[in-house]
Write a protein that holds these residues in place. Structure first.
Motif, short mmCIF file in Angstrom:
data_model
loop_
_atom_site.label_atom_id
_atom_site.label_comp_id
_atom_site.label_asym_id
_atom_site.label_seq_id
_atom_site.Cartn_x
_atom_site.Cartn_y
_atom_site.Cartn_z
N ARG A 1 0.82 -1.21 0.00
CA ARG A 1 0.00 0.00 0.00
C ARG A 1 0.85 1.26 0.00
O ARG A 1 0.33 2.35 -0.24
N MET A 2 2.15 1.14 0.24
CA MET A 2 3.02 2.30 0.38
C MET A 2 3.95 2.48 -0.82
O MET A 2 4.84 3.32 -0.78
N VAL A 3 3.73 1.68 -1.88
CA VAL A 3 4.59 1.75 -3.06
C VAL A 3 3.72 2.01 -4.29
O VAL A 3 2.80 1.23 -4.56
N PRO A 4 3.98 3.09 -5.04
CA PRO A 4 3.17 3.38 -6.24
C PRO A 4 3.18 2.22 -7.23
O PRO A 4 4.14 1.46 -7.29
N ILE A 5 2.15 2.10 -8.02
CA ILE A 5 1.94 1.04 -9.01
C ILE A 5 1.74 -0.30 -8.30
O ILE A 5 0.74 -0.98 -8.50
N PHE A 6 2.70 -0.66 -7.43
CA PHE A 6 2.62 -1.93 -6.72
C PHE A 6 1.35 -2.00 -5.87
O PHE A 6 0.77 -3.07 -5.71
N ARG A 7 0.92 -0.85 -5.33
CA ARG A 7 -0.27 -0.85 -4.47
C ARG A 7 -1.50 -1.28 -5.24
O ARG A 7 -2.44 -1.82 -4.65
N SER A 8 -1.50 -1.04 -6.55
CA SER A 8 -2.61 -1.49 -7.37
C SER A 8 -2.42 -2.93 -7.81
O SER A 8 -3.34 -3.76 -7.69
N LEU A 9 -1.23 -3.25 -8.29
CA LEU A 9 -0.97 -4.57 -8.86
C LEU A 9 -1.08 -5.68 -7.82
O LEU A 9 -1.49 -6.80 -8.14
N ILE A 10 -0.72 -5.41 -6.57
CA ILE A 10 -0.69 -6.46 -5.55
C ILE A 10 -2.08 -7.02 -5.28
O ILE A 10 -2.23 -8.16 -4.81
N SER A 11 -3.12 -6.25 -5.57
CA SER A 11 -4.48 -6.72 -5.32
C SER A 11 -4.86 -7.86 -6.25
O SER A 11 -5.68 -8.72 -5.88
N ILE A 12 -4.28 -7.89 -7.45
CA ILE A 12 -4.66 -8.90 -8.43
C ILE A 12 -4.17 -10.29 -8.02
O ILE A 12 -4.96 -11.24 -7.99
N PRO A 13 -2.86 -10.49 -7.70
CA PRO A 13 -2.45 -11.83 -7.25
C PRO A 13 -3.13 -12.25 -5.95
O PRO A 13 -3.33 -13.44 -5.72
N ALA A 14 -3.51 -11.28 -5.12
CA ALA A 14 -4.26 -11.63 -3.91
C ALA A 14 -5.59 -12.27 -4.28
O ALA A 14 -6.02 -13.24 -3.65
N GLY A 15 -6.22 -11.76 -5.32
CA GLY A 15 -7.46 -12.35 -5.79
C GLY A 15 -7.24 -13.66 -6.51
O GLY A 15 -8.00 -14.62 -6.33
N VAL A 16 -6.19 -13.72 -7.33
CA VAL A 16 -5.89 -14.93 -8.09
C VAL A 16 -5.63 -16.10 -7.17
O VAL A 16 -6.11 -17.22 -7.39
N THR A 17 -4.87 -15.87 -6.10
CA THR A 17 -4.55 -16.95 -5.15
C THR A 17 -5.66 -17.16 -4.12
O THR A 17 -5.51 -17.98 -3.20
N ARG A 18 -6.76 -16.41 -4.27
CA ARG A 18 -7.91 -16.53 -3.36
C ARG A 18 -7.51 -16.33 -1.89
O ARG A 18 -7.92 -17.09 -1.01
N MET A 19 -6.70 -15.33 -1.67
CA MET A 19 -6.40 -14.91 -0.30
C MET A 19 -7.73 -14.59 0.38
O MET A 19 -8.59 -13.92 -0.21
N PRO A 20 -7.98 -15.07 1.60
CA PRO A 20 -9.25 -14.78 2.27
C PRO A 20 -9.57 -13.29 2.24
O PRO A 20 -8.72 -12.46 2.59
N ILE A 21 -10.77 -12.97 1.81
CA ILE A 21 -11.10 -11.56 1.58
C ILE A 21 -11.02 -10.74 2.87
O ILE A 21 -10.61 -9.58 2.84
N TRP A 22 -11.36 -11.34 4.01
CA TRP A 22 -11.27 -10.61 5.27
C TRP A 22 -9.81 -10.28 5.59
O TRP A 22 -9.50 -9.20 6.12
N GLN A 23 -8.92 -11.21 5.26
CA GLN A 23 -7.49 -11.00 5.51
C GLN A 23 -6.95 -9.92 4.57
O GLN A 23 -6.21 -9.03 5.01
N PHE A 24 -7.34 -10.00 3.31
CA PHE A 24 -6.92 -8.98 2.34
C PHE A 24 -7.42 -7.60 2.77
O PHE A 24 -6.66 -6.62 2.75
N ALA A 25 -8.69 -7.53 3.17
CA ALA A 25 -9.27 -6.25 3.58
C ALA A 25 -8.57 -5.71 4.83
O ALA A 25 -8.32 -4.50 4.95
#
Length: 212
Positions: free
Chosen positions: A127-151
């Motif tokens: 969340r503290m690195v430009p570009i990466f703060r957006s891109l990191i959300s996609i692999p979190a979804g792809v790997t089905r990281m628990p949504i409560w944990q991601f949030a």
């Protein structure tokens, strides 16, 4: 009086658009601007967040409102990209990678496995690195990281980052734009901390394997 008419700070381009949005919608406008920044990385949070603090200092909304709405905007934008990654799924990614020249599916597997081990740290510090703060959300979804944990980790990381710049903009007032040059230094510090943490984890794992 419109907040665009106050102070000597630059209010053209992106700054003018963001100020106008906050002037029209209040704290919701600040949250909307940050949500869009998460989806479209070229929009810099290092400009929008101090502007939200500046707007709060003018009484357009409270400092607490600026922190609340910008953090909520970060969460909403991140969840949108997380949902995209979850919809695409790992199977589709693997099929797409398999068709690409010079790219091995094994590389994807290693990356996915790394994220499963270190995903929480990646989401928090990302969340503290430009570009990466957006891109990191996609692999979190792809790997089905628990949504409560991601949030939860998105909220924590966003609150830290947003607070630094919103409060700085609030304190500096008309001079909010003086915060921006320090953003790059802060980002390098975050990257260095993460790099050291990863290196330490690798060293510890190698030592434990050697002792086994």
């Amino acid at each position: 009086m419109s907040i665009e008419d106050l102070g000597t700070a630059p209010t053209d381009g992106l700054a003018g658009w963001a100020l106008d949005l906050m002037d029209r919608l209040g704290g919701i406008g600040a949250g909307l601007a940050i949500a869009l920044e998460n989806v479209f990385p070229p929009l810099p949070s290092e400009v929008i967040l101090p502007l939200a603090g500046f707007a709060a200092s003018l009484g357009s909304f409270t400092l607490f409102g600026a922190l609340f709405w910008t953090t909520l905007g970060s969460i909403v934008g991140a969840l949108g990209l997380y949902s995209l990654g979850r919809w695409v799924g790992e199977a589709r990614i693997r099929r797409a990678v398999d068709r690409l020249p010079l790219v091995e599916v094994d590389d994807l597997d290693r990356t996915t496995e790394w994220f499963r081990r270190h995903g929480r740290k990646a989401v928090f510090f990302g969340r503290m690195v430009p570009i990466f703060r957006s891109l990191i959300s996609i692999p979190a979804g792809v790997t089905r990281m628990p949504i409560w944990q991601f949030a939860a980790f998105t909220t924590a990381g966003s609150l830290v980052w947003n607070s630094i710049f919103v409060i700085a903009g609030y304190q500096l007032g008309e001079n909010w734009y003086r915060v921006e040059p320090y953003a790059e230094t802060l980002q390098y510090i975050v990257i260095a901390v993460v790099a050291v943490a990863v290196l330490w984890a690798v060293v510890r794992r190698m030592r434990s394997r050697m002792q086994a």
